[in-house]
Enzyme design. Sequence first.
Site, short mmCIF file in Angstrom:
data_model
loop_
_atom_site.label_atom_id
_atom_site.label_comp_id
_atom_site.label_asym_id
_atom_site.label_seq_id
_atom_site.Cartn_x
_atom_site.Cartn_y
_atom_site.Cartn_z
N MET A 260 1.46 68.98 -19.65
CA MET A 260 2.14 68.11 -19.06
C MET A 260 1.19 67.99 -17.45
O MET A 260 1.59 68.85 -16.98
CB MET A 260 2.99 69.03 -18.50
CG MET A 260 3.85 69.26 -19.64
SD MET A 260 5.63 70.56 -18.90
CE MET A 260 4.83 71.91 -20.33
N CYS B 32 12.10 74.91 -13.72
CA CYS B 32 10.94 74.30 -13.93
C CYS B 32 11.16 74.59 -15.30
O CYS B 32 11.00 73.57 -16.71
CB CYS B 32 9.59 74.90 -14.15
SG CYS B 32 8.17 73.38 -14.31
N CYS C 27 4.96 75.73 -9.82
CA CYS C 27 5.33 75.64 -11.03
C CYS C 27 4.43 74.52 -10.72
O CYS C 27 5.02 73.37 -10.67
CB CYS C 27 5.95 76.06 -11.77
SG CYS C 27 6.62 75.02 -13.25
#
Length: 395
Positions: A33, A100, A200
Amino acid sequence: MKRVVVGLSGGVDSSVAAYLLQQQGYEVIGLFMKNWHDDSVTISNECPWLEDSNDALLVAEKLGIPFQTVDLSEQYQEKIVDYMFSEYEKGRTPNPDVLCNREIKFDVFMKIALSLGADYVATGHYCRKGEIEVNGVKTYQLLAGVDNNKDQSYFLCQLSQGQLAKALFPIGELTKPEVREIAAEMELVTAEKKDSQGLCFIGKVRLPEFLQQKLQPKEGTIIQIDKNDPVYSNEIQNELSLEEELLFASRKLPYTPKMGKVMGKHQGAHYFTVGQRKGLNVGGTTDPLFVIATDVDTNTIYTGLSSSHPGLFKSALFIDKSEVHWIREDLTLVNGETMDVMARIRYRQPLQKAVLHQFENGMYISFEEPQSAITEGQFAAWYHNDELIGSGVIS
């Protein structure tokens, strides 16, 4: 053959997770990601996501699994970054990692994975999933990781039954040293890689500088409150109901600048969080100063001397009704009910003995021992033994 999409982050944990799933006979797909574009706020010149995606690719090649990158930076901006700014603006301290997981990894990312025909999504979190039957209904449990030093169940405290149903945590039974050992044996490029720090996915970000992009600096005063100030005398004149007692114990203390002495200046109350001691730049005190409260309306920071200052401690906290979340929906409390639990108010904090009290407008958590630096915007999570059963945002 069941198909699993692994969120390969370029770290050792997700690398080993992918390898273990392969060993267990799953068809494994690696997905990286990308959640951040703005390199102007990362600390060093290195571009962490580029390095990480490269490491993830090398791991996928080594394991012989398909690999692709998905760009989720737009959703990340909207669901995490914008939310963080608005929370800081209100003088609260959000937890981007918990969000997240709830909003990105196990929502946006999970939907992409399922669209690729995946049966499950796996991550390198140190936690475990259990399965039990409650009144004939299959119910999933979120259990602490076996490695006490690395248990990450807290970061997943906002997951739902639907999300847990599709989740796998392959390294939850292992300790960090065991994970590194497997990676070394497999000669995975990530075996020796240091654990990532910082937000994150955003890489190594300096939080104040990150916040300064959106939140304008404005000068205010730093006030020191004496530990013997009358505001700390907890004399209650009249008889209170339990709910009133809990409200009193969890309340924000009514500090005003007149109550203490001016110790210096700061560049914006919204850059500071309760319990913080670095970054105040006030010298000459006998003990370190700790932030005991911030007021973004008057732009004032209140501080106290030493980590035992009474302004740091509270015996209860409140969670608004809309923010109470049960992973174990079958255990949800109704108005007037209580429950004995073990709770924590931040990651890595040892579990504390506590009682949940559910009322009409929300839930109070009262602690056996007063807790230091209960912080608005952070998550409180509660457990039965090693099972995380619910959580909520501290209001």
